[in-house]
Design an enzyme around this catalytic site. Sequence first.
Site, PDB file in Angstrom:
ATOM      1  N   PHE A 221      32.812 -31.850 -19.178  1.00 60.84           N
ATOM      2  CA  PHE A 221      31.537 -32.414 -18.729  1.00 60.84           C
ATOM      3  C   PHE A 221      30.422 -31.392 -19.017  1.00 60.84           C
ATOM      4  O   PHE A 221      29.637 -31.040 -18.161  1.00 60.84           O
ATOM      5  CB  PHE A 221      31.571 -32.756 -17.229  1.00 60.84           C
ATOM      6  CG  PHE A 221      32.782 -33.545 -16.809  1.00 60.84           C
ATOM      7  CD1 PHE A 221      32.768 -34.928 -16.897  1.00 60.84           C
ATOM      8  CD2 PHE A 221      33.937 -32.912 -16.348  1.00 60.84           C
ATOM      9  CE1 PHE A 221      33.887 -35.674 -16.503  1.00 60.84           C
ATOM     10  CE2 PHE A 221      35.053 -33.640 -15.970  1.00 60.84           C
ATOM     11  CZ  PHE A 221      35.035 -35.017 -16.035  1.00 60.84           C
ATOM     12  N   ASP A 242      32.198 -33.558 -23.727  1.00 58.96           N
ATOM     13  CA  ASP A 242      31.361 -34.523 -23.011  1.00 58.96           C
ATOM     14  C   ASP A 242      31.446 -35.862 -23.743  1.00 58.96           C
ATOM     15  O   ASP A 242      31.718 -35.905 -24.945  1.00 58.96           O
ATOM     16  CB  ASP A 242      29.899 -34.047 -22.972  1.00 58.96           C
ATOM     17  CG  ASP A 242      29.101 -34.670 -21.830  1.00 58.96           C
ATOM     18  OD1 ASP A 242      28.862 -33.971 -20.825  1.00 58.96           O
ATOM     19  OD2 ASP A 242      28.723 -35.853 -21.945  1.00 58.96           O
ATOM     20  N   ASN A 269      36.365 -38.126 -23.830  1.00 65.46           N
ATOM     21  CA  ASN A 269      36.501 -38.391 -22.405  1.00 65.46           C
ATOM     22  C   ASN A 269      37.349 -37.268 -21.806  1.00 65.46           C
ATOM     23  O   ASN A 269      38.487 -37.041 -22.215  1.00 65.46           O
ATOM     24  CB  ASN A 269      37.199 -39.749 -22.234  1.00 65.46           C
ATOM     25  CG  ASN A 269      37.369 -40.099 -20.771  1.00 65.46           C
ATOM     26  OD1 ASN A 269      37.765 -39.276 -19.934  1.00 65.46           O
ATOM     27  ND2 ASN A 269      37.068 -41.343 -20.454  1.00 65.46           N
ATOM     28  N   ALA A 270      36.800 -36.574 -20.843  1.00 64.02           N
ATOM     29  CA  ALA A 270      37.463 -35.379 -20.309  1.00 64.02           C
ATOM     30  C   ALA A 270      38.827 -35.707 -19.704  1.00 64.02           C
ATOM     31  O   ALA A 270      39.770 -34.926 -19.846  1.00 64.02           O
ATOM     32  CB  ALA A 270      36.573 -34.711 -19.271  1.00 64.02           C
ATOM     33  N   ASP A 290      32.710 -29.922 -14.216  1.00 67.53           N
ATOM     34  CA  ASP A 290      31.434 -30.242 -13.558  1.00 67.53           C
ATOM     35  C   ASP A 290      31.077 -31.704 -13.826  1.00 67.53           C
ATOM     36  O   ASP A 290      30.128 -32.011 -14.550  1.00 67.53           O
ATOM     37  CB  ASP A 290      30.330 -29.306 -14.087  1.00 67.53           C
ATOM     38  CG  ASP A 290      28.990 -29.579 -13.411  1.00 67.53           C
ATOM     39  OD1 ASP A 290      28.973 -30.141 -12.295  1.00 67.53           O
ATOM     40  OD2 ASP A 290      27.943 -29.224 -14.003  1.00 67.53           O
ATOM     41  N   CYS A 330      29.214 -32.819  -7.250  1.00 66.31           N
ATOM     42  CA  CYS A 330      27.828 -33.028  -6.820  1.00 66.31           C
ATOM     43  C   CYS A 330      27.696 -34.321  -6.024  1.00 66.31           C
ATOM     44  O   CYS A 330      26.602 -34.827  -5.825  1.00 66.31           O
ATOM     45  CB  CYS A 330      26.874 -33.003  -8.012  1.00 66.31           C
ATOM     46  SG  CYS A 330      27.249 -34.232  -9.260  1.00 66.31           S
TER      47      CYS A 330
HETATM   48  N1  SAH Z   1      27.971 -29.093 -16.708  1.00 66.55           N
HETATM   49  C1  SAH Z   1      26.716 -29.608 -17.163  1.00 66.55           C
HETATM   50  C2  SAH Z   1      26.229 -30.780 -16.364  1.00 66.55           C
HETATM   51  C3  SAH Z   1      27.190 -31.943 -16.311  1.00 66.55           C
HETATM   52  S1  SAH Z   1      26.470 -33.473 -15.851  1.00 66.55           S
HETATM   53  C4  SAH Z   1      25.691 -28.458 -17.148  1.00 66.55           C
HETATM   54  O1  SAH Z   1      25.761 -27.616 -16.266  1.00 66.55           O
HETATM   55  O2  SAH Z   1      24.819 -28.442 -18.016  1.00 66.55           O
HETATM   56  C5  SAH Z   1      27.811 -34.545 -16.111  1.00 66.55           C
HETATM   57  C6  SAH Z   1      28.146 -34.825 -17.549  1.00 66.55           C
HETATM   58  O3  SAH Z   1      29.375 -35.515 -17.583  1.00 66.55           O
HETATM   59  C7  SAH Z   1      27.158 -35.707 -18.302  1.00 66.55           C
HETATM   60  O4  SAH Z   1      26.687 -35.000 -19.420  1.00 66.55           O
HETATM   61  C8  SAH Z   1      27.982 -36.926 -18.753  1.00 66.55           C
HETATM   62  O5  SAH Z   1      27.663 -37.347 -20.070  1.00 66.55           O
HETATM   63  C9  SAH Z   1      29.380 -36.380 -18.718  1.00 66.55           C
HETATM   64  N2  SAH Z   1      30.472 -37.335 -18.520  1.00 66.55           N
HETATM   65  C10 SAH Z   1      30.542 -38.402 -17.697  1.00 66.55           C
HETATM   66  N3  SAH Z   1      31.777 -38.947 -17.717  1.00 66.55           N
HETATM   67  C11 SAH Z   1      32.512 -38.218 -18.593  1.00 66.55           C
HETATM   68  C12 SAH Z   1      33.862 -38.255 -19.032  1.00 66.55           C
HETATM   69  N4  SAH Z   1      34.717 -39.171 -18.581  1.00 66.55           N
HETATM   70  N5  SAH Z   1      34.277 -37.318 -19.904  1.00 66.55           N
HETATM   71  C13 SAH Z   1      33.436 -36.372 -20.359  1.00 66.55           C
HETATM   72  N6  SAH Z   1      32.146 -36.285 -19.983  1.00 66.55           N
HETATM   73  C14 SAH Z   1      31.683 -37.184 -19.108  1.00 66.55           C
END
Ligand code: SAH
Length: 386
Positions: A221, A242, A269-270, A290, A330
């Site tokens: 993420f 991401d 997808n994470a 995150d 969060c």
């Molecule tokens: N860690 C980042 C903020 C993350 S915000 C920083 O500090 O800059 C959450 C992120 O998760 C978003 O960019 C969104 O696109 C991503 N996201 C949402 N679902 C996801 C998934 N299943 N797999 C990967 N990324 C995902």
Amino acid sequence: MNTVTVSRKAEDRLESGHPWIYLSDVTGRGQASAGEVVRVAGPKGRCLGVAHYSASSQITLRMLSRQDEAVDRVFYLRRLQAALDHRRRVVHESDACRLVHAEGDLLPGLIVDRYGGYLVVQFLDQGMDAAKDVLVDCLRELVEPQGILARNDVQVRKLESLPQESCVLAGEIPEWAAVHMNGLTLRADLLHGQKAGVYLDQRENYLAAARWARGRALDCFTSSGGFALHMATRCESVEGVDTSSQALRAAEANRTANAVANVTFREANAFDYLGGLAAARRQFDTVVLDPPAFTKSRSNLDAALRGYKEINYKALKLLGPGGVLVTCSCSHHVSEGALAGVLAEAALDAGRTLRVLERRSQAQDHPILLTVPETLYLKCLICEVL
Ligand code: SAH
């Protein structure tokens, strides 16, 4: 000033330090109209202070002061100045920070973020929306920004029957601005993107993660690469993952701007990607999680906790002894205790023993009021696998 009367229950709630009064606790609203500053009176007529009145929201009153005082330019200047003074104490090495954190700065319904020379504001209730001209005027006087943008394109404004829109309120706003944080230069996408692509609330956690990070790191993420780029100097290599190609384009621009060579970004997808790495028996030394908030309401809490447990379990499978896990939530409704609980379960299931290195929260420019739990939303646990 119109007077709104409230029930005994509302009075007790105010006495306990919370600034909101719900519609069901309002017993008389007189001639009060949307967005007005009103005097709040208890059931026996005692003045409880002054508040912003909302004609639409379930939260009818948001207290501005427990004194019977005028809410005018002088009032706002004083509250804004106090907010700025606090930032001077707690923000270092950054020209991007949150200047006003709503209730946390005794200004319910108002968010002001600074990105270099620009301010991005959100007026989240009818009262702050009605006060926008005076607030813009005060911010110009106190901060002298090059431009002020209202990012009012947020869902909560629907509850206030306010339009969702972005508009320039003062000066000029470029498409993006370069900001400086912890020695890095980052691109703030002022007009689009979630949180302008710069996660101010993680500013201090980035440094903490970088302190513990080592070896081969995975930043799940990653969005615009905040954790990944901060950890790069401490790690052999960092991979950021991401689902958003737009966020990853910003991540790549940030990597280039900082001439970082050992970070790669991948669109995936994470959940699936972590599972695939574990199946391939890949190992990492550091993993950051995150994710976005898995729930915005208490009713989905169980499903959210299952989500946190799953990603933490999958991340722990990639970490051997000495491995570092930085895990965040969060979701306001997920307490630190609940996050620690699912992390403990995930560790037991993955056959890992975890030692807590740091228990952290949002950066200090997002102040927390003890009597207003809504002001605390970010949790960050840094753990080591024994
Ligand atoms: N860690 C980042 C903020 C993350 S915000 C920083 O500090 O800059 C959450 C992120 O998760 C978003 O960019 C969104 O696109 C991503 N996201 C949402 N679902 C996801 C998934 N299943 N797999 C990967 N990324 C995902």
